[in-house]
Design a protein around this motif. Structure first.
Motif, PDB file in Angstrom:
ATOM      1  N   SER A  45       0.812  -1.223   0.000  1.00  0.00           N
ATOM      2  CA  SER A  45       0.000   0.000   0.000  1.00  0.00           C
ATOM      3  C   SER A  45       0.843   1.269   0.000  1.00  0.00           C
ATOM      4  CB  SER A  45      -0.918   0.013   1.226  1.00  0.00           C
ATOM      5  OG  SER A  45      -0.175   0.229   2.416  1.00  0.00           O
ATOM      6  N   GLY A  46       2.128   1.140   0.275  1.00  0.00           N
ATOM      7  CA  GLY A  46       3.007   2.305   0.334  1.00  0.00           C
ATOM      8  C   GLY A  46       3.099   2.926   1.712  1.00  0.00           C
ATOM      9  N   THR A  47       2.359   2.379   2.683  1.00  0.00           N
ATOM     10  CA  THR A  47       2.387   2.937   4.037  1.00  0.00           C
ATOM     11  C   THR A  47       3.770   2.808   4.661  1.00  0.00           C
ATOM     12  OG1 THR A  47       0.043   2.392   4.330  1.00  0.00           O
ATOM     13  CG2 THR A  47       1.321   2.844   6.313  1.00  0.00           C
ATOM     14  N   VAL A  48       4.407   1.671   4.458  1.00  0.00           N
ATOM     15  CA  VAL A  48       5.740   1.459   5.030  1.00  0.00           C
ATOM     16  C   VAL A  48       6.745   2.445   4.430  1.00  0.00           C
ATOM     17  CG1 VAL A  48       7.658  -0.191   5.237  1.00  0.00           C
ATOM     18  CG2 VAL A  48       5.307  -0.956   5.606  1.00  0.00           C
ATOM     19  N   ASP A  49       6.522   2.843   3.184  1.00  0.00           N
ATOM     20  CA  ASP A  49       7.430   3.800   2.533  1.00  0.00           C
ATOM     21  C   ASP A  49       7.496   5.120   3.302  1.00  0.00           C
ATOM     22  OD1 ASP A  49       8.104   2.057   0.514  1.00  0.00           O
ATOM     23  OD2 ASP A  49       6.603   2.824  -0.888  1.00  0.00           O
ATOM     24  N   LEU A  50       6.391   5.492   3.966  1.00  0.00           N
ATOM     25  CA  LEU A  50       6.390   6.738   4.746  1.00  0.00           C
ATOM     26  C   LEU A  50       7.398   6.661   5.885  1.00  0.00           C
ATOM     27  CD1 LEU A  50       2.534   7.392   4.994  1.00  0.00           C
ATOM     28  CD2 LEU A  50       4.173   8.440   3.421  1.00  0.00           C
ATOM     29  N   ALA A  51       7.560   5.469   6.451  1.00  0.00           N
ATOM     30  CA  ALA A  51       8.553   5.284   7.512  1.00  0.00           C
ATOM     31  C   ALA A  51       9.960   5.166   6.930  1.00  0.00           C
ATOM     32  CB  ALA A  51       8.220   4.045   8.342  1.00  0.00           C
ATOM     33  N   LEU A  52      10.085   4.438   5.822  1.00  0.00           N
ATOM     34  CA  LEU A  52      11.406   4.264   5.203  1.00  0.00           C
ATOM     35  C   LEU A  52      12.006   5.611   4.804  1.00  0.00           C
ATOM     36  CD1 LEU A  52      10.846   1.158   2.875  1.00  0.00           C
ATOM     37  CD2 LEU A  52      11.793   1.215   5.195  1.00  0.00           C
ATOM     38  N   ALA A  53      11.154   6.543   4.395  1.00  0.00           N
ATOM     39  CA  ALA A  53      11.634   7.862   3.966  1.00  0.00           C
ATOM     40  C   ALA A  53      12.200   8.674   5.115  1.00  0.00           C
ATOM     41  CB  ALA A  53      10.491   8.641   3.307  1.00  0.00           C
ATOM     42  N   THR A 178      -2.382   6.039   8.997  1.00  0.00           N
ATOM     43  CA  THR A 178      -3.653   5.300   9.010  1.00  0.00           C
ATOM     44  C   THR A 178      -4.528   5.601   7.791  1.00  0.00           C
ATOM     45  OG1 THR A 178      -4.915   6.977  10.242  1.00  0.00           O
ATOM     46  CG2 THR A 178      -3.620   5.416  11.532  1.00  0.00           C
ATOM     47  N   LEU A 179      -4.073   6.470   6.894  1.00  0.00           N
ATOM     48  CA  LEU A 179      -4.919   6.908   5.783  1.00  0.00           C
ATOM     49  C   LEU A 179      -5.277   5.784   4.811  1.00  0.00           C
ATOM     50  CD1 LEU A 179      -3.414  10.419   4.919  1.00  0.00           C
ATOM     51  CD2 LEU A 179      -5.624   9.919   5.985  1.00  0.00           C
ATOM     52  N   THR A 180      -4.450   4.759   4.715  1.00  0.00           N
ATOM     53  CA  THR A 180      -4.739   3.657   3.790  1.00  0.00           C
ATOM     54  C   THR A 180      -5.569   2.559   4.449  1.00  0.00           C
ATOM     55  OG1 THR A 180      -2.657   2.518   4.324  1.00  0.00           O
ATOM     56  CG2 THR A 180      -2.629   4.064   2.472  1.00  0.00           C
ATOM     57  N   CYS A 181      -5.937   2.754   5.693  1.00  0.00           N
ATOM     58  CA  CYS A 181      -6.711   1.749   6.423  1.00  0.00           C
ATOM     59  C   CYS A 181      -8.104   1.609   5.787  1.00  0.00           C
ATOM     60  CB  CYS A 181      -6.831   2.177   7.884  1.00  0.00           C
ATOM     61  SG  CYS A 181      -7.407   0.894   8.991  1.00  0.00           S
ATOM     62  N   PRO A 182      -8.510   0.431   5.345  1.00  0.00           N
ATOM     63  CA  PRO A 182      -9.822   0.253   4.721  1.00  0.00           C
ATOM     64  C   PRO A 182     -10.970   0.590   5.683  1.00  0.00           C
ATOM     65  CG  PRO A 182      -8.431  -1.681   4.393  1.00  0.00           C
ATOM     66  CD  PRO A 182      -7.749  -0.827   5.406  1.00  0.00           C
ATOM     67  N   ARG A 183     -12.131   0.902   5.117  1.00  0.00           N
ATOM     68  CA  ARG A 183     -13.284   1.246   5.948  1.00  0.00           C
ATOM     69  C   ARG A 183     -13.620   0.136   6.949  1.00  0.00           C
ATOM     70  NH1 ARG A 183     -15.519   4.413   1.516  1.00  0.00           N
ATOM     71  NH2 ARG A 183     -16.209   6.448   2.310  1.00  0.00           N
ATOM     72  N   PRO A 232     -12.670   8.529   4.800  1.00  0.00           N
ATOM     73  CA  PRO A 232     -11.370   7.973   5.215  1.00  0.00           C
ATOM     74  C   PRO A 232     -10.187   8.904   5.002  1.00  0.00           C
ATOM     75  CG  PRO A 232     -12.636   6.356   3.984  1.00  0.00           C
ATOM     76  CD  PRO A 232     -13.348   7.669   3.826  1.00  0.00           C
ATOM     77  N   SER A 233     -10.320   9.883   4.109  1.00  0.00           N
ATOM     78  CA  SER A 233      -9.205  10.782   3.838  1.00  0.00           C
ATOM     79  C   SER A 233      -9.175  11.989   4.771  1.00  0.00           C
ATOM     80  CB  SER A 233      -9.252  11.265   2.390  1.00  0.00           C
ATOM     81  OG  SER A 233     -10.442  12.006   2.151  1.00  0.00           O
ATOM     82  N   SER A 234     -10.123  12.081   5.698  1.00  0.00           N
ATOM     83  CA  SER A 234     -10.155  13.204   6.636  1.00  0.00           C
ATOM     84  C   SER A 234      -9.028  13.065   7.649  1.00  0.00           C
ATOM     85  CB  SER A 234     -11.503  13.235   7.375  1.00  0.00           C
ATOM     86  OG  SER A 234     -11.453  14.181   8.444  1.00  0.00           O
ATOM     87  N   LEU A 235      -8.026  13.918   7.528  1.00  0.00           N
ATOM     88  CA  LEU A 235      -6.870  13.831   8.415  1.00  0.00           C
ATOM     89  C   LEU A 235      -7.269  14.150   9.856  1.00  0.00           C
ATOM     90  CD1 LEU A 235      -3.876  13.155   8.190  1.00  0.00           C
ATOM     91  CD2 LEU A 235      -3.398  15.595   8.035  1.00  0.00           C
ATOM     92  N   GLN A 236      -8.207  15.070  10.048  1.00  0.00           N
ATOM     93  CA  GLN A 236      -8.633  15.421  11.394  1.00  0.00           C
ATOM     94  C   GLN A 236      -9.334  14.246  12.070  1.00  0.00           C
ATOM     95  OE1 GLN A 236      -7.991  18.421  13.191  1.00  0.00           O
ATOM     96  NE2 GLN A 236      -8.527  16.903  14.745  1.00  0.00           N
ATOM     97  N   ALA A 237     -10.225  13.571  11.345  1.00  0.00           N
ATOM     98  CA  ALA A 237     -10.917  12.416  11.908  1.00  0.00           C
ATOM     99  C   ALA A 237      -9.927  11.296  12.207  1.00  0.00           C
ATOM    100  CB  ALA A 237     -12.003  11.930  10.955  1.00  0.00           C
ATOM    101  N   ARG A 238      -8.979  11.086  11.312  1.00  0.00           N
ATOM    102  CA  ARG A 238      -7.955  10.055  11.524  1.00  0.00           C
ATOM    103  C   ARG A 238      -7.084  10.395  12.739  1.00  0.00           C
ATOM    104  NH1 ARG A 238      -8.889   5.199   8.953  1.00  0.00           N
ATOM    105  NH2 ARG A 238      -9.143   5.448   6.707  1.00  0.00           N
ATOM    106  N   GLU A 239      -6.747  11.668  12.895  1.00  0.00           N
ATOM    107  CA  GLU A 239      -5.932  12.059  14.041  1.00  0.00           C
ATOM    108  C   GLU A 239      -6.703  11.880  15.349  1.00  0.00           C
ATOM    109  OE1 GLU A 239      -2.989  15.610  15.648  1.00  0.00           O
ATOM    110  OE2 GLU A 239      -3.938  15.781  13.687  1.00  0.00           O
TER     111      GLU A 239
END
Length: 266
Positions: A45-53, A178-183, A232-239
């Motif tokens: 999903s590319g989520t791990v790439d955020l940490a690798l960067a 958490t943005l790629t987390c499915p509904r 799911p793309s709401s950063l405020q709700a995810r935070e």
């Protein structure tokens, strides 16, 4: 006269930019070759790439064989990868399964006996390698608890390692992870966090501190979970959900849970 103790990860870093602190925390912990513990879906999903960067150019190893309800054999396989790779720290990226595996490796890596000798309460004799927990779901609270649970499918039971030495050195809690987390996972993990908070509030071992945190988590989940599910793309709700899950973990990690928790066992 009763007393209560309060234990969480050594350091909490929260907010959207929390993941950007990974390199600085690795430097502070003197980690130059971490093993990243995760699953294949998060890699794809590319989520791990955020940490690798955010590794700051460090070499690293990747163990992506974590599965839901992880078996004891996965802890042993990950520990072999840690030892053979000459790693000096662990980064758990994922839900409770990945973070629990990283905790298990941290406990087992320096242990000379079998993994089975560590199952139980306070059987880990010393602090293991540095551990950073980066949750990608808002539900388990594993990033701030001193417990790691694994499945023994042969015996059809779950076994746990309970030790303050399992508490991560750092919990990096960023809604970006958490943005790629499915509904479906957003809903299920959100209800998990809600139940954790309710269990902590009703626990016979609750304290004014855990009650306040549990109630805060409940209020936040009731407000934020429908929004995170609907958008799911709401950063405020995810935070808000990441924060609520963290708070629920802090509450039940100290007040304990109820009998309902055992319903998840085989």
């Amino acid at each position: 006269m009763s007393i209560s103790a309060f234990k969480i990860a050594n350091k909490l870093i929260t907010g959207a930019a929390a993941i950007e602190q990974l390199s600085a925390e690795l430097t502070r912990l003197n980690v130059q070759n971490p093993l990243i513990v995760t699953d294949a879906i998060l890699v794809q999903s590319g989520t791990v790439d955020l940490a690798l960067a955010q590794l700051g150019g460090r070499r690293y190893g990747l163990f992506d064989q974590v599965e839901p309800e992880p078996e004891i054999a996965i802890v042993e396989a990950c520990t072999r990868a840690y030892r053979e790779g000459g790693h000096d720290g662990l980064i758990g990226v994922g839900g409770g399964s990945a973070i629990d595996i990283a905790k298990g490796v941290a406990a087992f890596a320096g242990h000379e006996g079998s993994l089975g000798e560590l199952f139980g309460v306070d059987l880990v004799k010393r602090k293991g390698p540095p551990l950073i927990a980066i949750p990608t779901t808002a539900g388990t609270g594993s990033e701030v608890t001193n417990v790691a649970i694994f499945s023994d499918k042969q015996a059809q039971i779950k076994k746990g390692i309970v030790s303050d030495y399992l508490l991560p050195d750092v919990a990096l809690v960023s809604p970006l992870m958490t943005l790629t987390c499915p509904r479906s996972v957003t809903a299920a993990s959100g209800v998990d966090a809600l139940v954790h908070a309710v269990e902590a509030y009703l626990s016979v071992n609750a304290s004014p501190i855990t009650d306040a945190i549990a109630l805060g988590a409940i209020k936040l989940i009731v407000k934020a979970l429908p929004k995170a599910y609907a958008n799911p793309s709401s950063l405020q709700a995810r935070e808000d959900m990441a924060t609520a899950s963290l708070m629920a973990g802090m509450a039940f990690g100290n007040a304990g849970v109820g009998a309902v928790h055992a319903l998840a066992y085989p």
